[in-house]
Design a protein around this motif. Structure first.
Motif, PDB file in Angstrom:
ATOM      1  N   LEU A 158      23.322  60.293  32.917  1.00  0.00           N
ATOM      2  CA  LEU A 158      22.645  59.929  31.673  1.00  0.00           C
ATOM      3  C   LEU A 158      21.408  59.076  31.962  1.00  0.00           C
ATOM      4  CD1 LEU A 158      25.690  59.113  29.355  1.00  0.00           C
ATOM      5  CD2 LEU A 158      24.332  61.212  29.422  1.00  0.00           C
ATOM      6  N   ALA A 159      21.514  58.166  32.908  1.00  0.00           N
ATOM      7  CA  ALA A 159      20.371  57.321  33.272  1.00  0.00           C
ATOM      8  C   ALA A 159      19.256  58.169  33.881  1.00  0.00           C
ATOM      9  CB  ALA A 159      20.811  56.238  34.248  1.00  0.00           C
ATOM     10  N   LYS A 160      19.634  59.118  34.697  1.00  0.00           N
ATOM     11  CA  LYS A 160      18.643  60.009  35.320  1.00  0.00           C
ATOM     12  C   LYS A 160      17.884  60.784  34.245  1.00  0.00           C
ATOM     13  CE  LYS A 160      18.368  64.151  38.160  1.00  0.00           C
ATOM     14  NZ  LYS A 160      19.120  65.238  38.742  1.00  0.00           N
ATOM     15  N   LYS A 161      18.634  61.375  33.304  1.00  0.00           N
ATOM     16  CA  LYS A 161      17.995  62.182  32.261  1.00  0.00           C
ATOM     17  C   LYS A 161      17.157  61.305  31.330  1.00  0.00           C
ATOM     18  CE  LYS A 161      19.243  66.183  33.564  1.00  0.00           C
ATOM     19  NZ  LYS A 161      18.270  67.219  33.923  1.00  0.00           N
ATOM     20  N   SER A 211      26.811  68.704  29.936  1.00  0.00           N
ATOM     21  CA  SER A 211      25.843  68.812  28.828  1.00  0.00           C
ATOM     22  C   SER A 211      24.571  68.059  29.173  1.00  0.00           C
ATOM     23  CB  SER A 211      26.447  68.249  27.549  1.00  0.00           C
ATOM     24  OG  SER A 211      27.549  69.018  27.134  1.00  0.00           O
ATOM     25  N   ALA A 212      24.720  66.880  29.736  1.00  0.00           N
ATOM     26  CA  ALA A 212      23.552  66.081  30.123  1.00  0.00           C
ATOM     27  C   ALA A 212      22.792  66.753  31.264  1.00  0.00           C
ATOM     28  CB  ALA A 212      23.988  64.674  30.542  1.00  0.00           C
ATOM     29  N   GLU A 213      23.525  67.320  32.179  1.00  0.00           N
ATOM     30  CA  GLU A 213      22.893  68.002  33.315  1.00  0.00           C
ATOM     31  C   GLU A 213      21.979  69.135  32.843  1.00  0.00           C
ATOM     32  OE1 GLU A 213      24.576  69.167  37.626  1.00  0.00           O
ATOM     33  OE2 GLU A 213      25.449  70.336  35.996  1.00  0.00           O
ATOM     34  N   GLY A 214      22.345  69.770  31.748  1.00  0.00           N
ATOM     35  CA  GLY A 214      21.574  70.881  31.219  1.00  0.00           C
ATOM     36  C   GLY A 214      20.322  70.472  30.441  1.00  0.00           C
ATOM     37  N   LEU A 215      20.158  69.187  30.184  1.00  0.00           N
ATOM     38  CA  LEU A 215      18.978  68.752  29.434  1.00  0.00           C
ATOM     39  C   LEU A 215      17.701  69.054  30.224  1.00  0.00           C
ATOM     40  CD1 LEU A 215      20.107  65.259  28.057  1.00  0.00           C
ATOM     41  CD2 LEU A 215      19.907  67.415  26.809  1.00  0.00           C
ATOM     42  N   GLY A 216      16.728  69.639  29.536  1.00  0.00           N
ATOM     43  CA  GLY A 216      15.436  69.929  30.175  1.00  0.00           C
ATOM     44  C   GLY A 216      15.391  71.220  30.941  1.00  0.00           C
TER      45      GLY A 216
END
Length: 104
Positions: free
Chosen positions: A60-63, A98-103
């Motif tokens: 989450l911090a990375k995204k 889900s977060a990994e898929g952002l962007g």
């Protein structure tokens, strides 16, 4: 008459061999059943929620650092939370992916 005795002997020998084969099959089935029980126990081992939480927090911090802060907040809301500590630990895996898929 000796032909009948020979046939009877061969029949008894075949029955003995069949009994041994059936016993071997039962043993193999028991071994397979035990291995499946062990595999299902291994698969159901409890995950370390603290470790999972750290991993999710890093993602989450990375995204968020990549400019997806609004999407990260939306994801948290999707999981019924305002912050990561409010997310149910059983949802960490889904949240991570889900977060990994952002962007993308």
């Amino acid at each position: 008459m000796s032909v009948m005795n020979d046939l009877d002997l061969k029949l008894k020998e075949a029955e003995n061999q069949l009994g041994q084969i059936q016993e071997t099959i039962r043993s193999i089935r028991q071994l397979l059943s035990n291995n499946q029980d062990e595999a299902s126990c291994d698969a159901q081992q409890k995950r370390d929620h603290v470790e999972d939480k750290v991993t999710v927090r890093k993602m989450l911090a990375k995204k968020s650092g990549e400019g997806y802060t609004a999407q990260v907040k939306a994801l948290l809301h999707k999981f019924g939370a305002e912050k990561l500590s409010d997310v149910d630990p059983k949802d960490y895996k889904d949240l991570y992916y889900s977060a990994e898929g952002l962007g993308q």
